[in-house]
Each structure stands twice: as C-alpha cells, then as structure tokens.
Design a protein around this motif. Structure first.
Motif, short mmCIF file in Angstrom:
data_model
loop_
_atom_site.label_atom_id
_atom_site.label_comp_id
_atom_site.label_asym_id
_atom_site.label_seq_id
_atom_site.Cartn_x
_atom_site.Cartn_y
_atom_site.Cartn_z
N LEU A 226 0.80 -1.22 0.00
CA LEU A 226 0.00 0.00 0.00
C LEU A 226 0.84 1.27 0.00
O LEU A 226 0.47 2.26 -0.64
N ALA A 227 1.95 1.26 0.73
CA ALA A 227 2.68 2.51 0.99
C ALA A 227 4.15 2.48 0.61
O ALA A 227 4.81 3.52 0.65
N GLY A 228 4.67 1.34 0.25
CA GLY A 228 6.09 1.25 -0.09
C GLY A 228 6.43 1.99 -1.37
O GLY A 228 5.64 1.98 -2.32
N PRO A 229 7.59 2.63 -1.43
CA PRO A 229 7.95 3.41 -2.62
C PRO A 229 8.12 2.56 -3.88
O PRO A 229 7.97 3.07 -4.99
N GLN A 230 8.41 1.28 -3.74
CA GLN A 230 8.56 0.41 -4.89
C GLN A 230 7.24 -0.27 -5.27
O GLN A 230 7.19 -1.03 -6.23
N ALA A 231 6.19 -0.01 -4.49
CA ALA A 231 4.88 -0.58 -4.77
C ALA A 231 3.91 0.54 -5.13
O ALA A 231 4.14 1.31 -6.05
N MET A 232 2.81 0.69 -4.35
CA MET A 232 1.80 1.70 -4.67
C MET A 232 2.11 3.06 -4.04
O MET A 232 1.50 4.06 -4.41
N GLY A 233 3.04 3.11 -3.10
CA GLY A 233 3.24 4.30 -2.30
C GLY A 233 3.62 5.54 -3.06
O GLY A 233 3.16 6.65 -2.75
N GLU A 234 4.46 5.41 -4.10
CA GLU A 234 4.90 6.56 -4.87
C GLU A 234 4.10 6.76 -6.16
O GLU A 234 3.75 7.87 -6.52
N LEU A 235 3.80 5.68 -6.86
CA LEU A 235 3.07 5.78 -8.12
C LEU A 235 1.66 6.32 -7.90
O LEU A 235 1.15 7.12 -8.68
N PHE A 236 1.03 5.88 -6.82
CA PHE A 236 -0.34 6.33 -6.52
C PHE A 236 -0.30 7.63 -5.74
O PHE A 236 0.54 7.83 -4.86
N LYS A 237 -1.22 8.53 -6.11
CA LYS A 237 -1.35 9.81 -5.44
C LYS A 237 -2.74 9.91 -4.83
O LYS A 237 -3.63 9.11 -5.13
N VAL A 238 -2.93 10.92 -3.98
CA VAL A 238 -4.23 11.17 -3.36
C VAL A 238 -4.57 12.64 -3.55
O VAL A 238 -3.77 13.52 -3.23
N LEU A 239 -5.77 12.89 -4.08
CA LEU A 239 -6.31 14.25 -4.20
C LEU A 239 -7.43 14.40 -3.19
O LEU A 239 -8.39 13.63 -3.20
N ALA A 240 -7.29 15.38 -2.31
CA ALA A 240 -8.33 15.68 -1.33
C ALA A 240 -8.99 17.00 -1.67
O ALA A 240 -8.31 17.97 -2.02
N ILE A 241 -10.31 17.04 -1.57
CA ILE A 241 -11.10 18.24 -1.87
C ILE A 241 -11.80 18.68 -0.59
O ILE A 241 -12.47 17.89 0.07
N LEU A 242 -11.64 19.97 -0.25
CA LEU A 242 -12.26 20.52 0.94
C LEU A 242 -12.76 21.95 0.66
O LEU A 242 -12.22 22.63 -0.21
N PRO A 243 -13.76 22.40 1.40
CA PRO A 243 -14.16 23.81 1.28
C PRO A 243 -12.98 24.73 1.60
O PRO A 243 -12.09 24.37 2.38
N ALA A 244 -12.98 25.89 1.01
CA ALA A 244 -11.87 26.83 1.20
C ALA A 244 -11.65 27.13 2.68
O ALA A 244 -12.59 27.40 3.42
N GLY A 245 -10.39 27.03 3.10
CA GLY A 245 -10.04 27.37 4.46
C GLY A 245 -10.21 26.26 5.47
O GLY A 245 -9.87 26.44 6.64
#
Length: 362
Positions: free
Chosen positions: A333-352
């Motif tokens: 899930l999190a290793g740099p040689q596995a999904m950790g680096e290739l996969f990104k996360v976009l979070a959306i929140l109200p301003a501020g």
C-alpha cells in the motif's frame, strides 16, 4: 480476435478511424462486450488488485479521513456518503464498519450511496454489502444523489475515464487515431485534428517527433461535476489513483490482463485499459470552483493517517505468519517500490478547511 475487436474493425471500416478516447470507451464500457460490463476484473482471480482488496486498513483510514472532514465542516446532518466507481464493494464495506465504531450519530444520520454504471458490478456490490446494517442506494450518476452535503470517495476512478492522445508530427500535434492496416488489423496513426496549444505541457515545444501528450476532457468534466456539487452543497472528497503530480510528455495508455501488461490493441474488451491521471489538471478544476485541493503520494497519506500504528494493533495478538502478511500489505500500500509513490491522493475541501494530514493552503 475478440468479438469486440471484430466489431471495432467493422466500425472503422464503415466510418473511418476513431480517436483513442472512443476506442477506450468501447473497450471498457460497451454494453455488450465492454471490459467492465462483462466481467469481474478485481482481485487475484481477475486482472488487477486494488488497494481495498489488499488490506482492510486502506478502507479504515479512508473512512477516518472522511469522518474528520465531516467534523471539520461542522458535522452536517443529513449528509450523503458516497463511493463512485466502487468495484466489488470492499471499500464501502470497510468504511461502514469503521464509521459505526467512530460515531453512531453519523451512521444513523447519513445516506449511503454507490455510484455505478455497470449492472454486473452493481450486483456484485449488492451481494458484498447485503449484511450491512445501513440502507444503501445505487445511482448511475452524481446528479441523482440526495441534495445534502456530500462526502465522496473514488478509488482508482479517473484512470479508467477515456483520454485523448496527440502525437508530435512536424510542427503540429495531431490527434492519435486507431485505423486498420493492410491486413485489417488495428493500428495507431496521426489523424488530422490538432489541439489547442494552451492545453499542452510547458515543455511541449522541445518534444521530439513522435512524442505523445494526453488530454482528458472527460476527466475534467467529471471532476467539475463533483466540485460543483461540493461547492454548492458542502462536503469533501478523496480520490486515490495512479498518475503524476505535474503534466508532462509521454504515452501512459496501457492494457492490463491477468496481472500483466499487453498490447493495447490486442484484446479489446478482455483487458483493462487505463492511463495515468494528471493530478495537476484535476486540482486546477477543483480550485476553479472555489475549493481547496490537496495532493500527496498514497504512501505519505496512509502513513500520516496512522497506517503503521493500525498495522501494529492488528498484529499485536497475531501469530508470526499473520504479522508477516500485515507487513506485506503495508509495503504494497505505501512502499515506494509498490503503490506508495506511483499512486497519489487528491483531497477536496471547502476553502479554508484543513483536515490532517494535509496542510492548509498558502
């Protein structure tokens, strides 16, 4: 030759070459022979494994983030908690279990929704979630969701949304098309259509002949719909996927079948087609709707959300084999040689509004 490949060849023979976006849409979503409409692609027996299928920890930490976003936005009730592109229902199942442990008030006051266009996958999801204690509604689009604040997650959603490709040909960028070779087989070539230069990456002028750029208007349209909903009604969103944080040059269209890569044109309808997500483009759409967008690698997100601590608790009373299994899941899930680096996360929140592990926008 697959049945869909025969049909695509007949289509091209009748109307002429088709763009990559149309080919991708046919391969994935054709009602009769599309990849997602005819099979269950997930898991060890399928063609690929997604993060929720690797470990329950993924869904638990996603649920905790959504819960913290709900708290940070004023604990609105009623609220809709939705998953878009929900696979086999594993992520929602893990999230529901986590929500029930975090706050019974949220579970009791929320509407739960699955946004799915595939009847086959809808049936699989209904079966997976049949034993849950909450009512879950299925929708084909976001438009039919209740008009309440929305907490939405889409894991590996945008990589399957069709893209357009343009190839460097002389001084121009020409749309990459799929036509027929002399033997009647499928092949790529440069078509007549060009692209608005403002949509090209900054380094496009230096790109060598034959280089490819990818533009995804269908992805930006989907993100605009989601952003408009959160902007007008409130809520938050979380979108893990694989891709890049900055736009660039390169062909990322790929076919995955039986956990291995193959020729994109080889087996239409029988292989998963995906392309890397341009997270910068999606974040720009989010911000254009007055929302804040936060980006991180999947490894950073999960570790900061407590992945290692959760793994430690799960393994505390387990035997050595179980602990090794959990450690392997953490690495995947999190290793740099596995999904950790290739996969990104976009979070959306109200301003501020800031929700850990993301820092407030400057």
């Amino acid at each position: 030759m697959t049945r869909l490949k025969t049909r695509i060849a007949e289509l091209i023979d009748a109307v002429g070459p088709i763009p990559v976006s149309e080919y991708m849409a046919l391969c994935l979503f054709d009602p009769e022979d599309g990849y997602y409409t005819t099979r269950e692609p997930f898991g060890a027996a399928g063609d690929f494994v997604t993060a929720p299928e690797i470990s329950q920890m993924f869904g638990e930490l996603v649920a905790i983030w959504l819960y913290e976003a709900w708290r940070a936005t004023g604990r609105p009730l009623p609220v809709t908690i939705a998953e878009i592109g929900p696979g086999r229902g594993t992520l929602m199942k893990d999230m529901l279990r986590t929500f029930s442990r975090l706050d019974a008030t949220l579970t009791a006051g929320a509407s739960f929704a699955m946004i799915e266009t595939s009847p086959r996958l809808t049936g699989i999801q209904r079966q997976a979630l049949a034993g849950t204690s909450v009512t879950i509604d299925w929708h084909e689009t976001i438009d039919t969701l209740p008009r309440t604040p929305l907490l939405i997650v889409g894991n590996e959603l945008f990589d399957a949304v069709p893209i357009r490709q343009f190839v460097r040909a002389g001084a121009d960028w020409r749309e990459r098309m799929i036509g027929l070779d002399d033997a009647g087989g499928l092949r790529f070539f440069a078509g007549a259509a060009s692209v608005d230069p403002t949509l090209l990456p900054d380094d496009a002028e230096e790109a060598p002949q034959g280089s490819i750029v990818e533009i995804a208007p269908a992805r930006t349209a989907l993100m605009a719909t989601i952003s408009e909903r959160i902007s007008s009604r409130g809520g938050a969103g979380l979108f893990p996927d694989y891709g890049h944080l900055r736009p660039g040059i390169g062909d990322t269209l790929q076919a995955l079948r039986r956990h291995d890569h193959e020729d994109v044109l080889a087996n239409p309808g029988e292989a998963d087609l995906t392309a890397h997500v341009d997270f910068a483009a999606l974040a720009a759409i989010v911000r254009a709707h007055g929302l804040d967008a936060y980006l991180a690698t999947q490894g950073e997100f999960l570790v900061r959300m407590g992945l290692l601590e959760r793994a430690g608790r799960l393994g505390a009373n387990a035997d050595e084999a179980a602990r090794e299994k959990i450690a392997g899941e953490v690495e995947r899930l999190a290793g740099p040689q596995a999904m950790g680096e290739l996969f990104k996360v976009l979070a959306i929140l109200p301003a501020g509004i800031a929700v850990p592990p993301f820092l407030p926008a400057d």
